[in-house]
Each structure stands twice: as C-alpha cells, then as structure tokens.
Design a protein around this motif. Structure first.
Motif, PDB file in Angstrom:
ATOM      1  N   LYS A 146      53.962 -56.631  -0.333  1.00  0.00           N
ATOM      2  CA  LYS A 146      53.064 -57.066  -1.389  1.00  0.00           C
ATOM      3  C   LYS A 146      52.182 -58.180  -0.864  1.00  0.00           C
ATOM      4  N   LYS A 147      50.876 -58.100  -1.193  1.00  0.00           N
ATOM      5  CA  LYS A 147      49.940 -59.138  -0.775  1.00  0.00           C
ATOM      6  C   LYS A 147      49.664 -60.088  -1.924  1.00  0.00           C
ATOM      7  N   TYR A 148      49.336 -61.332  -1.586  1.00  0.00           N
ATOM      8  CA  TYR A 148      49.030 -62.319  -2.622  1.00  0.00           C
ATOM      9  C   TYR A 148      47.694 -61.951  -3.268  1.00  0.00           C
ATOM     10  N   GLY A 149      47.547 -62.320  -4.538  1.00  0.00           N
ATOM     11  CA  GLY A 149      46.325 -62.000  -5.277  1.00  0.00           C
ATOM     12  C   GLY A 149      46.287 -60.569  -5.754  1.00  0.00           C
ATOM     13  N   ARG A 150      47.368 -59.820  -5.557  1.00  0.00           N
ATOM     14  CA  ARG A 150      47.428 -58.426  -5.993  1.00  0.00           C
ATOM     15  C   ARG A 150      48.711 -58.209  -6.777  1.00  0.00           C
ATOM     16  N   LYS A 151      48.684 -57.146  -7.582  1.00  0.00           N
ATOM     17  CA  LYS A 151      49.841 -56.851  -8.409  1.00  0.00           C
ATOM     18  C   LYS A 151      50.974 -56.213  -7.585  1.00  0.00           C
ATOM     19  N   LYS A 152      50.578 -55.319  -6.672  1.00  0.00           N
ATOM     20  CA  LYS A 152      51.528 -54.696  -5.744  1.00  0.00           C
ATOM     21  C   LYS A 152      50.928 -54.783  -4.345  1.00  0.00           C
ATOM     22  N   ALA A 153      51.291 -53.865  -3.457  1.00  0.00           N
ATOM     23  CA  ALA A 153      50.770 -53.938  -2.092  1.00  0.00           C
ATOM     24  C   ALA A 153      49.254 -53.744  -2.065  1.00  0.00           C
ATOM     25  N   ARG A 154      48.761 -52.795  -2.857  1.00  0.00           N
ATOM     26  CA  ARG A 154      47.318 -52.529  -2.869  1.00  0.00           C
ATOM     27  C   ARG A 154      46.707 -52.602  -4.266  1.00  0.00           C
ATOM     28  N   ARG A 155      47.498 -52.495  -5.290  1.00  0.00           N
ATOM     29  CA  ARG A 155      47.022 -52.474  -6.670  1.00  0.00           C
ATOM     30  C   ARG A 155      46.538 -53.857  -7.070  1.00  0.00           C
ATOM     31  N   SER A 156      45.302 -53.917  -7.581  1.00  0.00           N
ATOM     32  CA  SER A 156      44.751 -55.190  -8.056  1.00  0.00           C
ATOM     33  C   SER A 156      45.070 -55.372  -9.525  1.00  0.00           C
ATOM     34  N   PHE A 157      44.905 -56.593  -9.981  1.00  0.00           N
ATOM     35  CA  PHE A 157      45.018 -56.835 -11.415  1.00  0.00           C
ATOM     36  C   PHE A 157      43.824 -56.200 -12.105  1.00  0.00           C
ATOM     37  N   GLN A 158      43.977 -55.875 -13.378  1.00  0.00           N
ATOM     38  CA  GLN A 158      42.889 -55.232 -14.114  1.00  0.00           C
ATOM     39  C   GLN A 158      41.705 -56.191 -14.237  1.00  0.00           C
ATOM     40  N   PHE A 159      40.512 -55.651 -13.960  1.00  0.00           N
ATOM     41  CA  PHE A 159      39.301 -56.464 -13.997  1.00  0.00           C
ATOM     42  C   PHE A 159      38.710 -56.417 -15.399  1.00  0.00           C
ATOM     43  N   SER A 160      38.391 -57.585 -15.928  1.00  0.00           N
ATOM     44  CA  SER A 160      37.747 -57.657 -17.243  1.00  0.00           C
ATOM     45  C   SER A 160      36.389 -58.292 -17.070  1.00  0.00           C
TER      46      SER A 160
END
Length: 161
Positions: A145-159
């Motif tokens: 998992k990378k920092y700033g992301r929800k999982k390894a590649r999944r980003s947080f939902q953009f609003s």
C-alpha cells in the motif's frame, strides 16, 4: 601467403584460451534425515515444510487430514497433483507443517515442498515434476500500500465540489 596464415594461427590460439563450459552436475539423492526426505515450499507469504517417507499413503497437514484442512476440492486436488503425476499416490506418507498466508498460498507452498521432497527421494522424477511446473517458485506477491492512496493503486474518491 604467410601473412594469411599468421592471423589464422592467432585466432585458433585465442579460441583455445576460452574456457569450455562445465558439464551439468548430476543430482544425487539427498539422504533421508531420520528416515524422512525433506522439501520446503513457499508461495505468497506461506511456507510449508514437507516430510515424506515410504508408506501407505497417509497425508497429514498440521496434524489434520487434507479434507479437514482444505475444505475446497480445488485445494485438495492441487495438493495431490505431484503425487498423481509421479504415480506415488498411496505409496508414500506425507507430513506437512505449513504456516502463514491463506489457504490458497498454503496449498501452493505444499505443492512446491512436496515436489522438492519427491525430487530428493527420487531424482529421476525431476523432469516430470519440472514439466508440470511443480518445482518453479511463483514469485508473485501482494503489492504494498502506498501513502496518499486507499490501497496499493486505488485512490480516494475525488470530489470536484
């Protein structure tokens, strides 16, 4: 003409200095340790230590039978595959200690450990085991998992608003 013969002699001397490849080592059977042949297998985060000996076909995983330990028939078939391919089903006893990971990784680790133990017991069966891919380590691992992301590649939902 003497000029043409000199370079030829130099090239033959140069090729003579190149070391010849060594013949492949013959696999010697690894002697039994306390009556057992050992093999270690790994898959994902699982590690299996497998002991085999001549016997009646007993197969124990962490003190339980294979159907008790692996409830899904796919895992049971995967674990039995090296024995079926080498026609050793019912001829050897298998004792496995496996830890780490889930049941899929553990089944894969057992397959590799069992194949290595069979190879140590009977080196002439290695081509069959290698042909079916039982001696090849599957190096795929879970991506971190990378920092700033929800999982390894999944980003947080953009609003946008």
């Amino acid at each position: 003409m003497s000029e043409n013969t000199t370079p030829v002699a130099e090239t033959t001397e140069a090729t003579a200095e190149v070391p010849q490849p060594q013949p492949a080592k013959e696999l010697k059977p690894v002697g039994p340790i306390n009556g057992y042949f050992w093999g270690t297998g790994r898959r994902k985060t699982s590690t299996a230590r497998v002991r085999i000996r001549e016997g009646t076909g007993e197969f124990v995983v962490n003190g339980r039978s294979v159907p008790d330990y692996f409830p899904d028939i796919r895992w049971q078939a995967q674990v039995d595959a090296p024995l079926n391919v080498t026609d050793l089903q019912g001829k050897i006893d298998v004792f496995v200690s496996v830890r780490g990971g889930g049941l899929t990784g553990q089944a894969g680790a057992i397959v590799m450990g069992l194949a290595r133990a069979i190879r140590n017991m009977r080196p002439e069966l290695e081509p069959i085991l290698r042909e079916h891919g039982f001696l090849t380590r599957d190096a795929r691992m879970v991506e971190r998992k990378k920092y700033g992301r929800k999982k390894a590649r999944r980003s947080f939902q953009f609003s946008k608003r």
